[in-house]
Design a protein around this motif. Structure first.
Motif, mmCIF file in Angstrom:
data_model
loop_
_atom_site.group_PDB
_atom_site.id
_atom_site.type_symbol
_atom_site.label_atom_id
_atom_site.label_comp_id
_atom_site.label_asym_id
_atom_site.label_seq_id
_atom_site.Cartn_x
_atom_site.Cartn_y
_atom_site.Cartn_z
ATOM 1 N N UNK A 1 0.829 -1.205 0.000
ATOM 2 C CA UNK A 1 0.000 0.000 0.000
ATOM 3 C C UNK A 1 0.863 1.254 0.000
ATOM 4 N N UNK A 2 1.916 1.248 0.839
ATOM 5 C CA UNK A 2 2.785 2.433 0.891
ATOM 6 C C UNK A 2 3.509 2.647 -0.427
ATOM 7 N N UNK A 3 3.945 1.562 -1.064
ATOM 8 C CA UNK A 3 4.617 1.691 -2.358
ATOM 9 C C UNK A 3 3.672 2.203 -3.433
ATOM 10 N N UNK A 4 2.420 1.712 -3.424
ATOM 11 C CA UNK A 4 1.459 2.190 -4.410
ATOM 12 C C UNK A 4 1.160 3.667 -4.222
ATOM 13 N N UNK A 5 1.080 4.102 -2.967
ATOM 14 C CA UNK A 5 0.803 5.518 -2.708
ATOM 15 C C UNK A 5 1.950 6.412 -3.154
#
Length: 403
Positions: A82-86
């Motif tokens: 999730x953090x990488x996608x954001x």
């Protein structure tokens, strides 16, 4: 008799792959290009076409892609995803712009029409998660700082396929807007639901899967992965995306144990996948489209390197990691062939299939090379460009001697 021929053929394939892998290991080189060339030699139009084992090889190839993506998912947690996608969604936009537009422009320049342009844009856009996963493992880079950037771009591409494939299927079939919208909504809903479950209930899933018995752990993880991948594919979502999200959902000791148990299976079926890719390529269809495929491959190899370099730089990775990220993303593979296959089945453009095949073959062979050598070449080029020009050494002043 049929079963005996099957055992002979499949046994020869596995033995040949083992010998090729050993040869590549001595050269410290990825075995992927050798697997592909072996497939070309024994596929349609090759030296000795296979027959009895072809169907089993096709199933093994699909399992290989699923296991490759599962093992990638096991490397990271749902929070990491999730953090990488954001943080990396701008890199996904740059990736699409730099790599889809050249393919679309090439189709329009050749007069193939807008639908073929959308198809060829997808072929040149999507990197091969299967090839890149294998290359990262072969080169021992799974723990490198640039690897999360690479995986973020691959995940964005795979998730984009959940949107792109229903769109292209609707365009090729000529269905109405309403039917296409329903298909797209289902695909997005399934991908979002699986991602939500992976993020929200990952610990519960890991607890359910966990077992002290390696045999039971292997069966449960493998069965769950194939089940989710099959359901995802049935609902017009990539099986690879489903397998990746299963890996994301597993964490802790379960992920470590599954990684150890599944690594030999991954290596076996991944090798079968690359052979299968070559088996279904007729070598005689490649020469007529080789020049445009080569030009497109050179162009999009450079744009992929630029994409990875920019994304890694944006993430704060050093110069060496930036070049490695760019070079690793060059390979195209399974998704490109799937997209081209849809167009060929719909009869959009007869030359599109051979062009896509030649294009993918070039980059799937070149990809492991760029992953290995882009860093030293890039650093050499930048050092030459930044090397200061040597200033002329002033001559010593002449001392005039007077009488």
């Amino acid at each position: 008799m049929h079963s005996a021929v099957f055992l002979i053929e499949f046994g020869a394939i596995i033995l040949g792959l083992g010998l090729l892998g050993r040869f590549a290991g001595r050269l410290r080189f990825s075995p992927i290009p050798l697997y592909l060339l072996a497939g070309l030699a024994f596929g349609t139009g090759g030296l000795l076409p296979l027959g009895a084992s072809e169907e089993f090889v096709a199933i093994g190839a699909e399992i290989g892609v699923i296991l490759l993506l599962l093992m990638l998912g096991l490397e990271y947690t749902a929070t990491d995803l999730v953090s990488n996608l954001r943080t990396q969604y701008p890199a996904g936009l740059v990736d699409f712009t730099l790599n889809a537009l050249p393919g679309a422009a090439a189709a329009l320049l050749m007069g193939w029409g807008p639908v073929a342009a959308v198809v060829l844009g997808g072929v040149t856009w999507i990197s091969s998660s299967g090839v890149i996963a294998k290359v990262l493992g072969d080169l021992g880079r799974l723990g490198n700082r640039e690897t999360p950037v690479i995986l973020s771009i691959l995940v964005l591409e795979d998730l984009a396929m959940a949107v792109y494939l229903p769109i292209i299927t609707a365009l090729l079939a000529g269905v109405g807007l309403a039917a296409g919208s329903v298909t797209l909504a289902i695909a997005l809903g399934v991908a979002g639901a699986v991602l939500f479950v992976a993020v929200r209930y990952g610990r519960l899933i890991s607890r359910f899967v966990s077992s002290d018995d390696p045999e039971k752990l292997l069966l449960v993880v493998l069965g769950l992965t194939l089940l989710v991948a099959g359901i995802a594919q049935q609902l017009q979502v990539s099986a690879a995306v489903g397998a990746f999200l299963v890996g994301i959902a597993l964490s802790g000791e379960v992920a470590e144990g599954a990684h150890t148990l599944l690594s030999p299976l991954r290596d076996l079926f991944a090798a079968v996948f690359f052979v299968f890719f070559g088996l279904h390529t007729d070598p005689s269809s490649i020469p007529p489209v080789l020049l445009p495929a080569l030009a497109l491959a050179v162009t999009t190899a450079l744009t992929k390197i630029a994409t990875g370099y920019w994304a890694a730089k944006r993430a704060g990775v050093g110069p060496k990691g930036r070049w490695r990220a760019g070079g690793t993303l060059v390979a195209r593979g399974e998704f490109s062939i799937v997209i081209a296959g849809l167009a060929v089945s719909a009869g959009i453009q007869p030359s599109l299939g051979p062009l896509a095949t030649a294009y993918v073959l070039i980059l799937v062979v070149v990809g492991p090379l760029t992953a290995r050598y882009t860093e030293p070449v890039g650093l050499w080029l930048t050092s030459r460009r930044r090397r200061p020009v040597a200033e002329p050494v002033p001559e010593p002043a002449k001392v005039e001697v007077r009488d």
